[in-house]
Write a protein that holds these residues in place. Structure first.
Motif, short mmCIF file in Angstrom:
data_model
loop_
_atom_site.label_atom_id
_atom_site.label_comp_id
_atom_site.label_asym_id
_atom_site.label_seq_id
_atom_site.Cartn_x
_atom_site.Cartn_y
_atom_site.Cartn_z
N LEU A 50 0.82 -1.06 0.04
CA LEU A 50 -0.01 -0.15 0.02
C LEU A 50 0.86 1.26 -0.01
CD1 LEU A 50 -2.70 -1.14 2.68
CD2 LEU A 50 -2.92 -1.11 0.21
N LEU A 51 2.12 1.23 0.53
CA LEU A 51 3.00 2.32 0.35
C LEU A 51 4.24 2.01 -0.22
CD1 LEU A 51 2.54 3.66 4.17
CD2 LEU A 51 1.34 4.28 2.17
N ARG A 52 5.14 3.09 -0.77
CA ARG A 52 6.16 2.76 -1.35
C ARG A 52 7.25 3.76 -0.50
NH1 ARG A 52 5.81 3.29 -7.58
NH2 ARG A 52 8.09 2.82 -7.39
N ARG A 53 8.50 3.47 -0.80
CA ARG A 53 9.56 4.48 -0.58
C ARG A 53 10.95 4.25 -1.24
NH1 ARG A 53 11.09 2.86 5.76
NH2 ARG A 53 11.70 5.20 5.73
N ASP A 54 11.37 5.17 -1.67
CA ASP A 54 12.25 5.27 -2.73
C ASP A 54 13.55 4.54 -1.97
OD1 ASP A 54 11.20 6.41 -4.67
OD2 ASP A 54 11.65 8.45 -4.29
N ASP A 82 16.88 3.42 4.32
CA ASP A 82 17.00 4.70 4.80
C ASP A 82 15.69 4.54 5.79
OD1 ASP A 82 17.29 6.91 6.09
OD2 ASP A 82 17.30 8.23 3.77
N ARG A 83 15.83 4.64 6.97
CA ARG A 83 14.99 4.83 8.17
C ARG A 83 14.05 6.10 8.01
NH1 ARG A 83 16.88 1.41 13.28
NH2 ARG A 83 17.25 -0.58 12.31
N THR A 84 14.80 7.08 7.45
CA THR A 84 14.13 8.51 7.46
C THR A 84 13.36 8.75 6.18
OG1 THR A 84 16.05 9.65 6.63
CG2 THR A 84 15.93 9.17 9.15
N ALA A 85 13.65 7.97 5.13
CA ALA A 85 12.77 8.05 3.89
C ALA A 85 11.50 8.08 3.98
CB ALA A 85 13.44 7.07 2.84
N PRO A 86 10.85 9.09 3.30
CA PRO A 86 9.29 9.36 3.47
C PRO A 86 8.63 8.09 2.63
CG PRO A 86 9.99 10.73 1.80
CD PRO A 86 11.40 10.17 2.39
N TYR A 87 7.38 7.92 3.05
CA TYR A 87 6.44 7.14 2.49
C TYR A 87 5.56 7.94 1.50
CZ TYR A 87 7.70 3.42 5.76
OH TYR A 87 8.37 2.57 6.64
N ARG A 88 5.30 7.20 0.51
CA ARG A 88 4.13 7.88 -0.39
C ARG A 88 3.49 6.44 -0.81
NH1 ARG A 88 8.55 7.63 -4.02
NH2 ARG A 88 8.21 6.26 -6.12
N LEU A 89 2.04 6.96 -1.30
CA LEU A 89 0.86 5.80 -1.70
C LEU A 89 1.34 5.03 -3.14
CD1 LEU A 89 -2.31 7.67 -1.10
CD2 LEU A 89 -1.01 6.08 0.39
N SER A 90 1.24 3.93 -2.91
CA SER A 90 1.54 2.89 -4.07
C SER A 90 0.51 2.81 -5.22
CB SER A 90 1.79 1.52 -3.80
OG SER A 90 0.54 1.02 -3.19
N GLN A 91 0.56 2.55 -6.22
CA GLN A 91 -0.56 2.30 -7.13
C GLN A 91 -1.78 1.52 -6.75
OE1 GLN A 91 -0.83 4.63 -9.97
NE2 GLN A 91 -2.89 3.58 -10.60
N ARG A 92 -1.61 0.62 -5.95
CA ARG A 92 -2.41 -0.11 -5.30
C ARG A 92 -3.28 0.65 -4.24
NH1 ARG A 92 -3.11 -5.58 -4.26
NH2 ARG A 92 -3.77 -6.37 -2.28
N ALA A 93 -2.63 1.50 -3.70
CA ALA A 93 -3.64 2.48 -2.74
C ALA A 93 -4.15 3.39 -3.57
CB ALA A 93 -2.51 3.06 -1.49
N LEU A 94 -3.54 3.83 -4.53
CA LEU A 94 -4.31 5.03 -5.03
C LEU A 94 -5.49 4.56 -6.07
CD1 LEU A 94 -1.02 6.85 -6.78
CD2 LEU A 94 -2.46 7.68 -4.94
N THR A 95 -5.63 3.53 -5.91
CA THR A 95 -7.04 2.87 -6.85
C THR A 95 -8.05 2.50 -5.85
OG1 THR A 95 -5.88 0.79 -7.03
CG2 THR A 95 -5.85 2.36 -8.98
N LEU A 96 -7.91 2.71 -4.46
CA LEU A 96 -8.81 2.33 -3.27
C LEU A 96 -10.30 2.97 -3.43
CD1 LEU A 96 -6.63 1.45 -0.34
CD2 LEU A 96 -8.15 -0.05 -1.33
N GLY A 97 -10.30 3.91 -4.23
CA GLY A 97 -11.46 4.80 -4.40
C GLY A 97 -12.86 4.18 -4.47
#
Length: 273
Positions: A73-77, A81-96
């Motif tokens: 559900l989330l991705r990080r580049d 790196d434990r401080t890297a930010p998370y962003r929504l994956s395509q799987r999460a972006l299609t949960l609408g």
């Protein structure tokens, strides 16, 4: 209220696929995290999410984000790196569509009182994600009503495990009894009958992000004869559900290999003409 005929969306759902997807979405705060990153992102760290979840400590939030990352559900580049930010994956972006179907079902059949969107979705998910829930709903949708022993055999669930599951389904408003006596059959409530669109949206979402779709359980194996025909047919159907699947469904049958003649030995005598 009389039971309506089972809809194709309920009967056609794959219980294993649907419940697996629901269990990924059901953990507390998952829906809220998806909504928060979608609204205030596109990328957020643990410290960025903390103000929106004041009752959730940083260690718990970190674990929840890691779990959502493992579920896809989330991705990080920077994976290490434990401080890297998370962003929504395509799987999460299609949960609408999944979220909309859950909100509509809950607001129309479970609780009409005002609630936050995330709270309503998580409440609906908590009702639907327990194991065997989808199978029980399907069986009752197909047959209208079933007694406890017949339901246990058809679902292929130990009676000791089915007792608390049915109690939970009644408490959640999905299943009821047709009478007040102990042996009266179980049947779906109005909320249980209305689950077709929810199952359909969840299964479409899961199939969209599955590389190799799982073959659905054949309807002929899961369908039981009418209860009026006695329990023999139900026992037969349950036995078929437990029977092994032929290996030919998973692999190609072995092909006979041509026999290679052995090379004549130098010491062998010449064949007479």
């Amino acid at each position: 209220m009389p039971i309506q005929p089972a809809t194709a969306t309920i009967s056609g759902a794959d219980p294993q696929r649907v419940e697996g997807a629901l269990r990924q979405l059901a953990p507390k705060w998952t829906t809220g995290i998806v909504h928060t990153i979608a609204k205030y992102g596109p990328e957020m760290r643990v410290r960025d999410l903390a103000p929106y979840f004041p009752s959730v400590g940083a260690p718990f939030m970190s674990k929840r984000l890691a779990t959502m990352h493992e579920a896809g559900l989330l991705r990080r580049d920077a994976e290490f790196d434990r401080t890297a930010p998370y962003r929504l994956s395509q799987r999460a972006l299609t949960l609408g569509p999944v979220y909309r179907s859950l909100v509509q079902w809950s607001s129309e059949h479970i609780d009409r009182s005002p609630q936050g969107r995330s709270e309503r979705i998580e409440g609906a998910l908590s009702r639907l994600q327990p194991r065997h829930t989808t199978t029980v709903v399907q069986l009752l949708a197909e047959h209208g009503s079933l007694r406890f022993t017949h339901l246990a055999e058809a679902a292929d669930v130990y009676e000791a495990l089915l007792v608390p599951r049915l109690a939970r389904l009644q408490e959640d408003g999905l299943v009821t009894r047709t009478g007040t006596r102990h042996g009266d059959p179980y049947t779906l409530t109005e909320a249980g009958q209305a689950l077709g669109p929810v199952y359909a949206s969840v299964q479409r979402w899961e199939e969209r992000h599955t590389a190799v779709p799982t073959a659905p359980v054949p309807t002929a194996v899961r369908t039981l004869p009418a209860p009026a025909r006695g329990s023999d047919g139900i026992r037969t159907a349950a036995a078929l559900r437990r029977s092994a699947v032929p290996a030919a469904l998973f692999s190609h049958s072995s092909q006979p290999q041509p026999r290679t003649p052995a090379a004549p030995s130098a010491a062998s005598p010449a064949r007479r003409r």
